[in-house]
Structures are given as structure tokens and as C-alpha cells.
Design a protein around this motif. Structure first.
Motif, PDB file in Angstrom:
ATOM      1  N   MET A   1       0.810  -0.999   0.053  1.00 44.41           N
ATOM      2  CA  MET A   1       0.013  -0.135   0.050  1.00 44.41           C
ATOM      3  C   MET A   1       0.764   1.176  -0.156  1.00 44.41           C
ATOM      4  SD  MET A   1      -1.587   0.302   3.987  1.00 44.41           S
ATOM      5  CE  MET A   1      -1.791  -1.464   4.261  1.00 44.41           C
ATOM      6  N   LEU A   2       2.068   1.213   0.899  1.00 45.29           N
ATOM      7  CA  LEU A   2       2.911   2.444   0.723  1.00 45.29           C
ATOM      8  C   LEU A   2       3.483   2.781  -0.665  1.00 45.29           C
ATOM      9  CD1 LEU A   2       3.896   4.411   2.739  1.00 45.29           C
ATOM     10  CD2 LEU A   2       5.621   3.017   3.418  1.00 45.29           C
TER      11      LEU A   2
ATOM     12  N   LEU B   1       3.603  -6.125  17.999  1.00 42.89           N
ATOM     13  CA  LEU B   1       3.054  -6.084  16.404  1.00 42.89           C
ATOM     14  C   LEU B   1       2.897  -7.703  15.995  1.00 42.89           C
ATOM     15  CD1 LEU B   1       3.468  -4.551  13.817  1.00 42.89           C
ATOM     16  CD2 LEU B   1       5.756  -5.553  13.413  1.00 42.89           C
TER      17      LEU B   1
ATOM     18  N   PHE C   1       4.207  11.263  12.100  1.00 45.48           N
ATOM     19  CA  PHE C   1       3.163  10.190  11.458  1.00 45.48           C
ATOM     20  C   PHE C   1       3.016  10.543  10.001  1.00 45.48           C
ATOM     21  CE2 PHE C   1       2.287   9.400  16.146  1.00 45.48           C
ATOM     22  CZ  PHE C   1       2.662   8.255  16.206  1.00 45.48           C
TER      23      PHE C   1
ATOM     24  N   HIS D   1      -4.345   2.303  -3.751  1.00 43.44           N
ATOM     25  CA  HIS D   1      -3.728   2.259  -2.425  1.00 43.44           C
ATOM     26  C   HIS D   1      -4.883   2.121  -1.259  1.00 43.44           C
ATOM     27  CE1 HIS D   1      -3.316   5.114   1.090  1.00 43.44           C
ATOM     28  NE2 HIS D   1      -2.482   4.232   1.288  1.00 43.44           N
TER      29      HIS D   1
ATOM     30  N   LEU E   1       5.573  -5.201   4.676  1.00 42.92           N
ATOM     31  CA  LEU E   1       5.613  -3.640   4.913  1.00 42.92           C
ATOM     32  C   LEU E   1       5.352  -3.535   6.451  1.00 42.92           C
ATOM     33  CD1 LEU E   1       5.509  -0.727   4.310  1.00 42.92           C
ATOM     34  CD2 LEU E   1       2.947  -1.141   3.776  1.00 42.92           C
TER      35      LEU E   1
ATOM     36  N   PHE F   1       5.199  10.898  24.797  1.00 48.88           N
ATOM     37  CA  PHE F   1       5.144  10.123  23.600  1.00 48.88           C
ATOM     38  C   PHE F   1       5.216  11.268  22.401  1.00 48.88           C
ATOM     39  CE2 PHE F   1       2.942   8.538  19.737  1.00 48.88           C
ATOM     40  CZ  PHE F   1       3.931   7.488  19.554  1.00 48.88           C
TER      41      PHE F   1
ATOM     42  N   PRO G   1      -2.644  10.796   2.375  1.00 48.09           N
ATOM     43  CA  PRO G   1      -3.360   9.361   2.358  1.00 48.09           C
ATOM     44  C   PRO G   1      -2.593   8.320   3.173  1.00 48.09           C
ATOM     45  CG  PRO G   1      -2.826  10.537   0.239  1.00 48.09           C
ATOM     46  CD  PRO G   1      -2.567  11.396   1.183  1.00 48.09           C
ATOM     47  N   HIS G   2      -1.035   8.505   3.244  1.00 48.53           N
ATOM     48  CA  HIS G   2      -0.302   7.396   3.780  1.00 48.53           C
ATOM     49  C   HIS G   2      -0.216   7.694   5.189  1.00 48.53           C
ATOM     50  CE1 HIS G   2       0.364   5.459  -0.040  1.00 48.53           C
ATOM     51  NE2 HIS G   2       0.487   6.563  -0.486  1.00 48.53           N
ATOM     52  N   PHE G   3      -0.812   8.773   5.771  1.00 53.29           N
ATOM     53  CA  PHE G   3      -0.740   8.974   7.468  1.00 53.29           C
ATOM     54  C   PHE G   3      -0.571   7.546   8.197  1.00 53.29           C
ATOM     55  CE2 PHE G   3      -3.220   9.511  11.430  1.00 53.29           C
ATOM     56  CZ  PHE G   3      -2.254  10.513  11.964  1.00 53.29           C
ATOM     57  N   CYS G   4       0.632   7.395   8.679  1.00 52.33           N
ATOM     58  CA  CYS G   4       0.461   6.191   9.579  1.00 52.33           C
ATOM     59  C   CYS G   4      -0.469   5.326   9.952  1.00 52.33           C
ATOM     60  CB  CYS G   4       1.608   6.549  10.653  1.00 52.33           C
ATOM     61  SG  CYS G   4       1.986   4.937  11.764  1.00 52.33           S
TER      62      CYS G   4
ATOM     63  N   PRO H   1      11.100   8.986  14.616  1.00 51.79           N
ATOM     64  CA  PRO H   1      11.750   7.690  14.197  1.00 51.79           C
ATOM     65  C   PRO H   1      11.789   7.408  12.567  1.00 51.79           C
ATOM     66  CG  PRO H   1       9.939   7.496  15.928  1.00 51.79           C
ATOM     67  CD  PRO H   1       9.998   8.764  15.396  1.00 51.79           C
ATOM     68  N   ILE H   2      11.036   7.847  11.935  1.00 53.18           N
ATOM     69  CA  ILE H   2      11.269   7.676  10.319  1.00 53.18           C
ATOM     70  C   ILE H   2      11.572   9.037  10.405  1.00 53.18           C
ATOM     71  CG2 ILE H   2      10.269   7.617   7.976  1.00 53.18           C
ATOM     72  CD1 ILE H   2       8.192   5.505   9.128  1.00 53.18           C
TER      73      ILE H   2
ATOM     74  N   GLU I   1       9.779   1.654  14.736  1.00 50.44           N
ATOM     75  CA  GLU I   1       9.632   3.175  15.388  1.00 50.44           C
ATOM     76  C   GLU I   1       8.991   3.126  16.606  1.00 50.44           C
ATOM     77  OE1 GLU I   1       8.499   1.423  12.648  1.00 50.44           O
ATOM     78  OE2 GLU I   1       9.112   2.349  10.853  1.00 50.44           O
TER      79      GLU I   1
ATOM     80  N   GLN J   1       0.869   1.216  22.562  1.00 55.48           N
ATOM     81  CA  GLN J   1       1.745   0.674  22.977  1.00 55.48           C
ATOM     82  C   GLN J   1       3.067   1.219  23.816  1.00 55.48           C
ATOM     83  OE1 GLN J   1       2.582  -1.090  19.188  1.00 55.48           O
ATOM     84  NE2 GLN J   1       4.775  -1.367  19.651  1.00 55.48           N
TER      85      GLN J   1
ATOM     86  N   LEU K   1      -6.856  -1.513  13.485  1.00 53.69           N
ATOM     87  CA  LEU K   1      -5.833  -0.461  14.017  1.00 53.69           C
ATOM     88  C   LEU K   1      -6.650   0.790  14.390  1.00 53.69           C
ATOM     89  CD1 LEU K   1      -3.462  -1.296  11.228  1.00 53.69           C
ATOM     90  CD2 LEU K   1      -3.022  -1.815  13.434  1.00 53.69           C
TER      91      LEU K   1
HETATM   92  C1  HEM Z   1       6.423   5.514  16.891  1.00 54.47           C
HETATM   93  C2  HEM Z   1       5.866   4.905  15.940  1.00 54.47           C
HETATM   94  C3  HEM Z   1       5.777   5.025  14.388  1.00 54.47           C
HETATM   95  C4  HEM Z   1       5.925   6.206  13.754  1.00 54.47           C
HETATM   96  C5  HEM Z   1       6.681   7.456  14.065  1.00 54.47           C
HETATM   97  C6  HEM Z   1       5.758   6.011  12.278  1.00 54.47           C
HETATM   98  C7  HEM Z   1       5.485   6.530  11.184  1.00 54.47           C
HETATM   99  C8  HEM Z   1       5.115   6.512   9.978  1.00 54.47           C
HETATM  100  C9  HEM Z   1       5.083   7.343   8.855  1.00 54.47           C
HETATM  101  C10 HEM Z   1       6.121   8.980   8.837  1.00 54.47           C
HETATM  102  C11 HEM Z   1       4.441   6.761   7.718  1.00 54.47           C
HETATM  103  C12 HEM Z   1       4.179   7.434   6.329  1.00 54.47           C
HETATM  104  C13 HEM Z   1       5.411   6.853   5.517  1.00 54.47           C
HETATM  105  C14 HEM Z   1       5.310   7.539   4.045  1.00 54.47           C
HETATM  106  O1  HEM Z   1       4.125   8.150   3.864  1.00 54.47           O
HETATM  107  O2  HEM Z   1       6.163   7.152   3.347  1.00 54.47           O
HETATM  108  C15 HEM Z   1       4.219   5.522   8.157  1.00 54.47           C
HETATM  109  C16 HEM Z   1       3.081   4.677   7.494  1.00 54.47           C
HETATM  110  C17 HEM Z   1       2.617   3.648   7.745  1.00 54.47           C
HETATM  111  N1  HEM Z   1       2.763   2.905   9.328  1.00 54.47           N
HETATM  112 FE1  HEM Z   1       3.859   3.811  10.708  1.00 54.47          FE
HETATM  113  N2  HEM Z   1       4.653   4.643  12.368  1.00 54.47           N
HETATM  114  C18 HEM Z   1       5.010   4.154  13.734  1.00 54.47           C
HETATM  115  C19 HEM Z   1       4.416   2.918  14.035  1.00 54.47           C
HETATM  116  C20 HEM Z   1       3.697   2.001  13.236  1.00 54.47           C
HETATM  117  C21 HEM Z   1       3.144   0.828  13.686  1.00 54.47           C
HETATM  118  C22 HEM Z   1       3.410   0.231  15.141  1.00 54.47           C
HETATM  119  C23 HEM Z   1       2.423   0.278  12.747  1.00 54.47           C
HETATM  120  C24 HEM Z   1       1.878  -1.204  12.393  1.00 54.47           C
HETATM  121  C25 HEM Z   1       1.164  -1.750  13.838  1.00 54.47           C
HETATM  122  C26 HEM Z   1       2.639   1.039  11.618  1.00 54.47           C
HETATM  123  C27 HEM Z   1       2.167   0.844  10.446  1.00 54.47           C
HETATM  124  C28 HEM Z   1       2.357   1.750   9.148  1.00 54.47           C
HETATM  125  C29 HEM Z   1       1.704   1.517   7.962  1.00 54.47           C
HETATM  126  C30 HEM Z   1       1.037   0.158   7.555  1.00 54.47           C
HETATM  127  C31 HEM Z   1       2.138   2.562   7.186  1.00 54.47           C
HETATM  128  C32 HEM Z   1       1.643   2.607   5.514  1.00 54.47           C
HETATM  129  C33 HEM Z   1       0.205   3.477   5.515  1.00 54.47           C
HETATM  130  C34 HEM Z   1      -0.121   3.833   4.061  1.00 54.47           C
HETATM  131  O3  HEM Z   1       0.675   3.387   3.157  1.00 54.47           O
HETATM  132  O4  HEM Z   1      -1.305   4.221   3.996  1.00 54.47           O
HETATM  133  N3  HEM Z   1       3.502   2.029  12.265  1.00 54.47           N
HETATM  134  N4  HEM Z   1       4.062   5.244   9.591  1.00 54.47           N
END
Ligand code: HEM
Lengths: 107, 394
Positions: free
Chosen positions: B78-79, B142, B335, B86, B228, B269, B339-342, B278-279, B236, B351, B97
């Protein structure tokens, strides 16, 4: 083109003529209205496009859906009777003149 | 002047970014907020306002990068898609979630995981909280959420690291490819076993949600998207846990206030992921010629969106390098957005903010850095602590 009025916490108003089909959130972003953050871009996942509507307007707005109801418990500003996510409010002709108040706290 | 600035972006080295990217980002924000950085082979975007704009215009800034190493390692997730394709895959995973599910179903499970881990080392009075707590906690949480609870935490950690190394393998190292491929096969086997189990007996997990969605995903889409999740859902929360702990241990006045009022761990947090995102960087690619931050970007330009820099932008955050849990009303971008907001935002908040941090401080009285060895930082695409040697009273 219905007119939507965004009211800031200090009383400042922004009136926008908005195309039916967009949402109260998107129209605000496009015009740069303060206080509508909308992190998730309309996925009903972030609770940062919260607005207060007047409860008396509820019959010209769509009902609060399950996902929206859940997110309204996660807003930074306190939830009230007329609380809505502006991304879940598609603009219709029936919304002419609708006023929404922007909360003091959005994140 | 323009020449001098251009020269700065050209001199940036990846190893400097890895050890401490923040001074470099400050110079870029001031002088060239959209800069071609040869070492990264991308334009780096470093200002909060430009990144906030980009996140609202996915039609110009696509996630479907060409020649993506992520796609090579994980397949199409999806990313790396835009628009309706997507959204379909994202929506299928989402029920597992959403905040209510996280609160009712996952938070109690996270609490058990944290308590069991702490039970295992508490009497010893010391531990490296990176290896003994933050990493296994992130992996076990996870696993539970995905529907892979029977997969050992160590396997998830190994797969995650191997796939992430693959997505960054610009040097084309064959050993790295080999490890990434075997990790991907490992994930596929685990997911296939879960699909078999969850087809007949649905539960609340991500894999089950994907299988039983109104518009269900194919086994292949499930496998690739779970790669993914494992690649991107483990580091993260782990890094937010160690960095948040470290921040409180080194800011005693804020720590005292948080310990007196544990509802403030929520603010800890959010400030942690603002302070050290983290990213640190994610990629995008332009679909058309466009201008941003005074730079004309051609169509097809590869961009690096530097969230780590947006979160330290002095035009948005006062004293941006300072850890301060009292910040209000300012939007950090840890985050992402649009559309790709975490998709894991609420899971991560639960957690780390609701379970890992409060439980550590509550159950390990007198928690402090051990001083036996220094803490080490590293990374720019992903950034965090590499160890966290700690002691407490027993
Ligand atoms: C502090 C923890 C976390 C941070 C800072 C974080 C940060 C991010 C960021 C910045 C993105 C966007 C990336 C992009 O647009 O290229 C993202 C996407 C995503 N994150 Fe996180 N994340 C965290 C934890 C998690 C966890 C625990 C999960 C799973 C349970 C997760 C699953 C995902 C998924 C599946 C996407 C893709 C969403 C999409 O494409 O629509 N993340 N995350």
C-alpha cells in the motif's frame, strides 16, 4: 455554491463559497483556514479536522457514522453535542450558510 | 552566494547524516530548503511548510516511486501506491488498527507483554532496555496485532532488519539482497499459515481484517503488505520507547512531573516523536514539473521528505532542539500526513505512550542510566538510540 462560514475561537469569520461535492475540511484546507489540520487527509483516522456545528443544524448534515463517532472521542478539544469531523461533511446545497466553529485545540 | 549554498548540499556525506543530521538540516532549512543532495541521490525537503504542502498534494507527489528498492524487497505494498488502489488495501487493514479496537482489544495485550518482559529482568537491577525491553516489546505487540502471535519475536526482529537493510541497499551488496530475500520468504510462510487458520476462524487481527474485508485482499497482497508492516511497524515504536525513556532520564524536572501525573505520558510520547522522529525521511516522486521552496523540480524527480527536519523547524517550534513536554498546539509530522498517514498511529500511541513508558517508570524504581557505557545514537532515514544501558533499585 453554498456558503460555509468558519468561526475562529477569537470570533474571526471566514466565509467561503464552496462547490458541492467537496467537504467542509477540503474547502478549509484549500483556502488555508486556520485550525483545520487534517493530518490524515480525510481517512477519518486522525481527529484533527474537528469542528463544532450548531446542534440545530443536525438535520441538514449527514448522521455521525461509526468511524466518525469513534474518532470524536479522540479529539484534542472537548467533544460537544455538535462536534463533527469536517472531513465527514460533504457539501450539499442544503448546507447554505452553515457556520462551523474551529476549536481552540486541534492537536 | 547561491554557489556557496549549492556547494554545501553537494558536500553532505551519508555518514555525517547518520551520526548527527540535525546541524545539517538546520543549514539546509535556512539556505536551501529544497536541495539536490548527491550523496542521497534525491532532493531533500527540510521545511515544515513545504512538507505540510506536499502531504496535501498527493496528485503531484506520488508514493509510487519508480525503481523502488522497497518494491524489489517486499513486492507491491500500500505504501508504494496512490489513489484508489492504495485506499483499497489500506481500508482492508484499517478495522484492526482503529482507536477503539486498539483500546479495547490490544492495549490489555500490550500490558501483559510489557509486564512479562519486565518480570524477566527486574530482579537483576540492570539491563540494556533496548535489547531486553524496547525491541522485544515492539516485536511481540506487532505480532499480536498482525495475527502472528505464535511467531517468535526474534524472527520478526531479524526479518524486519533484513528487509529494511534491503530497502536501503543502494550499494547493491549481494549478501544484503540474499538476507532480505530469505526474510521475505520467512514472512510469506508465516502469513500463509495465519491465512489458513484465520480463513475459518476470523479474529480481530490485521491479517484477518484483510481476509474478511468487504473487498478482500488476495493472499499475495496480504503477504506483501505484511512485509511492509513488519519492516515498518517495529523499529519506530522500539525507537520511540528508548528515546522517550532516555529523554525522561536526562530531564529530571519533567520526569518528576510525569511521575506525579502519569496522564502526561501521552505528551511524553508526542514530544519524543517530534524531538527524534523515528522515520526521519521518506521518499516521494513528482508526477509533473512543480516549484517548491524556490526550486523547480522536474517531473519524475526523486524526493526525500525529511520529517526529522520539519519537526525541528524553528519557524514552527520554539527552541526546537529542546525536549519539552509542555508544547501545545504545534503539529509535528512524525506520522506523516495525507493518504499514507501512519496506519499504526493509534497502536503506537497505545503501546509506547500508554503502556511501555508508564510501565517502565512505575515498575523500575530509581530508574537511571547505568553509566557503564555511553548511550549511542545513529541513523537518519530511521533514527534512534542503539543501546540503553540502565539500572534501578531492587
Ligand atoms: C512511533 C511509531 C511510528 C511512527 C513514528 C510511524 C511513522 C510512519 C510514517 C511517517 C508513515 C508514512 C510513510 C510515508 O508516507 O512514506 C507511516 C506509515 C505507515 N505505518 Fe507507521 N509509524 C509508527 C508505528 C507504526 C506501527 C506500530 C505500525 C503497525 C502496527 C505502523 C504501520 C504503518 C503502515 C502500514 C504505514 C503505511 C500506510 C499507508 O501507506 O497508507 N506504523 N508510519
Amino acid at each position: 455554491m453554498p456558503k460555509i462560514v468558519y468561526v475562529q475561537p477569537d470570533g474571526t469569520e471566514t466565509a467561503l463559497d464552496v462547490d458541492a461535492g467537496t467537504t467542509v475540511m477540503r474547502a478549509a484546507l484549500a483556502a488555508g483556514v486556520q485550525g483545520i489540520v487534517a493530518e490524515c487527509g480525510g481517512n477519518a483516522m486522525c481527529a484533527t479536522c474537528h469542528v463544532y456545528t450548531d446542534p440545530s443544524d443536525s438535520d441538514r448534515l449527514p448522521a455521525v457514522g461509526d468511524d466518525e463517532d469513534e474518532m470524536l472521542d479522540c479529539t484534542a478539544g472537548a467533544r460537544e453535542d455538535g462536534s463533527r469531523l469536517s472531513c465527514q461533511l460533504p457539501i450539499t446545497e442544503a448546507m447554505e450558510g452553515l457556520a462551523v466553529r474551529v476549536p481552540r485545540e486541534q492537536v | 552566494m547561491a554557489q556557496v549554498i549549492d556547494d554545501f548540499a553537494r558536500t553532505i556525506q551519508l555518514d555525517e547524516l547518520w551520526s548527527d543530521p540535525y546541524p545539517i538540516y538546520r543549514t539546509l532549512r535556512e539556505n536551501q530548503p529544497v536541495a539536490w543532495v548527491p550523496a542521497a541521490n534525491r532532493y531533500l525537503l527540510t521545511r515544515h511548510s513545504d512538507i505540510a504542502y506536499l502531504e496535501k498534494h498527493p496528485e503531484i507527489f506520488s508514493a509510487a516511486e519508480t525503481h523502488s528498492l522497497m518494491i524489489r524487497v517486499m513486492g507491491l505494498t500500500m505504501l508504494r501506491q496512490d489513489g484508489a488502489d492504495h485506499l483499497r488495501e489500506r481500508k482492508a487493514a484499517e478495522p484492526a488498527l482503529r482507536p477503539r479496537m486498539v483500546k479495547q482489544r490490544w492495549t490489555p495485550a500490550f500490558q501483559r507483554i510489557a509486564d512479562e518482559l519486565i518480570d524477566g529482568f527486574r530482579d537483576r537491577g540492570e539491563a540494556d532496555l533496548f535489547t531486553e525491553f524496547a525491541a522485544p516489546m515492539a516485536a511481540k505487540c506487532l505480532a499480536a496485532v498482525l495475527g502472528l502471535a505464535d511467531v517468535p519475536a526474534q524472527d520478526l526482529q531479524t526479518w524486519s532488519q533484513a528487509m529494511m537493510d534491503g530497502t536501503g541497499n543502494y550499494a547493491d551488496d549481494p549478501v544484503v539482497w540474499q538476507r532480505a530475500e530469505s526474510a521475505a520468504r520467512g514472512v510469506e510462510r508465516a502469513v500463509d499459515a495465519a491465512i489458513e487458520r484465520l480463513s475459518a476462524h476470523p479474529d480481530d487481527s490485521v491479517i484477518s481484517a484483510m481476509l474478511h474485508a468487504e473487498d478482500p485482499l488476495t493472499p499475495r497482497q496480504i503477504r506483501d503488505n505484511i512485509k511492509l508492516f513488519i519492516g515498518g511497524g517495529l523499529n519506530e515504536p522500539r525507537d520511540a520507547t528508548t528515546v522517550g525513556t532516555y529523554a525522561l532520564l536526562t530531564h529530571p524536572e519533567q520526569r518528576a512531573r510525569v511521575e506525579a501525573d502519569p496522564s502526561r505520558f501521552k505528551d511524553v510520547f508526542e514530544e519524543t516523536v517530534r524531538w527524534v522522529a523515528p522515520i526521519g525521511m521518506y521518499p516521494r516522486q513528482t508526477t509533473m514539473e512543480t516549484e517548491l521552496g524556490g526550486t523547480v523540480l522536474p517531473a519524475g524527480a526523486k524526493l526525500g521528505i525529511v520529517l526529522a527536519s520539519a519537526n525541528r523547524d524553528e519557524s514552527v517550534f520554539d527552541n526546537p532542539d529542546t525536549f519539552d513536554i509542555d508544547r501545545t498546539g504545534r503539529v509535528h509530522l512524525a506520522f506523516g500526513g495525507g493518504p499514507h498517514f501512519c496506519l499504526g498511529t493509534w497502536t503506537a500511541r497505545a503501546q509506547v505512550g500508554a503502556v511501555a513508558l508508564p510501565t517502565l517508570f512505575r515498575r523500575l524504581p530509581g530508574l537511571r542510566l547505568s553509566g557503564a557505557e555511553p548511550v549511542r545514537w545513529g541513523g537518519w532515514v530511521f533514527r534512534g538510540l542503539l543501546n540503553l544501558p540502565a539500572r534501578w533499585d531492587v
